[in-house]
Write a protein that holds these residues in place. Structure first.
Motif, short mmCIF file in Angstrom:
data_model
loop_
_atom_site.label_atom_id
_atom_site.label_comp_id
_atom_site.label_asym_id
_atom_site.label_seq_id
_atom_site.Cartn_x
_atom_site.Cartn_y
_atom_site.Cartn_z
N ILE A 194 -10.73 -7.14 -3.68
CA ILE A 194 -10.44 -6.34 -2.49
C ILE A 194 -8.97 -6.42 -2.12
O ILE A 194 -8.37 -5.44 -1.70
CB ILE A 194 -11.35 -6.80 -1.32
CG1 ILE A 194 -12.79 -6.40 -1.60
CG2 ILE A 194 -10.89 -6.21 0.01
CD1 ILE A 194 -13.79 -6.97 -0.63
N ILE B 169 -6.41 -6.72 -4.02
CA ILE B 169 -5.48 -6.09 -4.96
C ILE B 169 -4.84 -4.85 -4.33
O ILE B 169 -3.63 -4.64 -4.45
CB ILE B 169 -6.20 -5.73 -6.27
CG1 ILE B 169 -6.49 -6.99 -7.06
CG2 ILE B 169 -5.38 -4.76 -7.11
CD1 ILE B 169 -7.34 -6.77 -8.29
N ILE B 170 -5.64 -4.04 -3.65
CA ILE B 170 -5.14 -2.78 -3.10
C ILE B 170 -4.06 -3.01 -2.05
O ILE B 170 -2.95 -2.49 -2.18
CB ILE B 170 -6.31 -1.94 -2.53
CG1 ILE B 170 -7.34 -1.64 -3.61
CG2 ILE B 170 -5.80 -0.67 -1.86
CD1 ILE B 170 -6.82 -0.86 -4.79
N PRO B 171 -4.32 -3.77 -0.97
CA PRO B 171 -3.26 -3.93 0.03
C PRO B 171 -2.04 -4.69 -0.49
O PRO B 171 -0.90 -4.38 -0.09
CB PRO B 171 -3.93 -4.68 1.18
CG PRO B 171 -5.13 -5.29 0.61
CD PRO B 171 -5.56 -4.42 -0.54
N ALA C 235 -0.83 -4.60 -3.53
CA ALA C 235 -0.04 -3.68 -4.35
C ALA C 235 0.72 -2.70 -3.47
O ALA C 235 1.90 -2.39 -3.74
CB ALA C 235 -0.96 -2.93 -5.31
N VAL C 236 0.08 -2.20 -2.42
CA VAL C 236 0.76 -1.28 -1.51
C VAL C 236 1.88 -2.00 -0.77
O VAL C 236 2.97 -1.45 -0.60
CB VAL C 236 -0.24 -0.64 -0.53
CG1 VAL C 236 0.46 0.15 0.55
CG2 VAL C 236 -1.23 0.24 -1.28
N TRP C 237 1.62 -3.23 -0.34
CA TRP C 237 2.64 -4.00 0.37
C TRP C 237 3.83 -4.26 -0.55
O TRP C 237 4.99 -4.15 -0.15
CB TRP C 237 2.04 -5.30 0.87
CG TRP C 237 2.93 -6.11 1.77
CD1 TRP C 237 4.05 -5.69 2.41
CD2 TRP C 237 2.76 -7.47 2.12
NE1 TRP C 237 4.57 -6.71 3.16
CE2 TRP C 237 3.81 -7.82 2.99
CE3 TRP C 237 1.82 -8.43 1.79
CZ2 TRP C 237 3.93 -9.09 3.53
CZ3 TRP C 237 1.95 -9.69 2.34
CH2 TRP C 237 2.99 -10.01 3.20
N ALA D 184 0.00 -1.37 4.08
CA ALA D 184 -1.00 -2.16 3.36
C ALA D 184 -2.32 -2.20 4.13
O ALA D 184 -3.38 -2.06 3.53
CB ALA D 184 -0.48 -3.58 3.13
N ALA E 253 -3.97 1.15 3.77
CA ALA E 253 -4.57 1.28 2.44
C ALA E 253 -5.87 0.49 2.35
O ALA E 253 -6.85 0.97 1.76
CB ALA E 253 -3.59 0.81 1.38
N LEU E 254 -5.90 -0.70 2.95
CA LEU E 254 -7.12 -1.50 2.93
C LEU E 254 -8.25 -0.80 3.69
O LEU E 254 -9.39 -0.77 3.24
CB LEU E 254 -6.87 -2.89 3.53
CG LEU E 254 -8.07 -3.83 3.59
CD1 LEU E 254 -8.63 -4.09 2.19
CD2 LEU E 254 -7.67 -5.13 4.26
N GLN F 221 -8.58 2.46 4.21
CA GLN F 221 -9.01 3.61 3.43
C GLN F 221 -9.86 3.18 2.23
O GLN F 221 -10.84 3.83 1.88
CB GLN F 221 -7.79 4.41 2.94
CG GLN F 221 -7.02 5.06 4.06
CD GLN F 221 -7.82 6.11 4.79
OE1 GLN F 221 -8.81 6.63 4.31
NE2 GLN F 221 -7.40 6.44 5.99
N TYR F 222 -9.48 2.08 1.60
CA TYR F 222 -10.24 1.55 0.47
C TYR F 222 -11.63 1.12 0.92
O TYR F 222 -12.62 1.38 0.24
CB TYR F 222 -9.48 0.37 -0.15
CG TYR F 222 -10.18 -0.29 -1.31
CD1 TYR F 222 -10.34 0.37 -2.52
CD2 TYR F 222 -10.66 -1.59 -1.20
CE1 TYR F 222 -10.99 -0.24 -3.58
CE2 TYR F 222 -11.30 -2.20 -2.25
CZ TYR F 222 -11.45 -1.52 -3.44
OH TYR F 222 -12.10 -2.13 -4.49
#
Length: 63
Positions: free
Chosen positions: A14, A16-18, A20-22, A31, A34-35, A37-38
């Motif tokens: 879980i 990984i997404i924020p 990577a965006v951060w 971030a 993005a979390l 939305q994910y």
């Protein structure tokens, strides 16, 4: 012990997404967005499947 390993792997996947965006944007607010939305996207995918599994299991127990 298996529960902790499983929880750790799910948490890592879980995050990984924020992360990577951060790393890409340098903004924590991006971030978090993005979390969120994910989480919504995963909810749209997972909740109907869990509902279907619940219906199938309920029908299985009734018969």
């Amino acid at each position: 012990m298996t529960f902790l390993k499983t929880a750790g792997v799910i948490l890592a996947l879980i995050l990984i997404i924020p992360l990577a965006v951060w790393a890409g944007s340098g903004s924590r607010s991006h971030a978090w967005f993005a979390l969120k939305q994910y989480a919504v996207a995963m909810g749209v995918i997972v909740v109907p499947v869990l509902a279907l599994v619940g219906i199938v299991l309920a029908l299985e127990f009734m018969s």
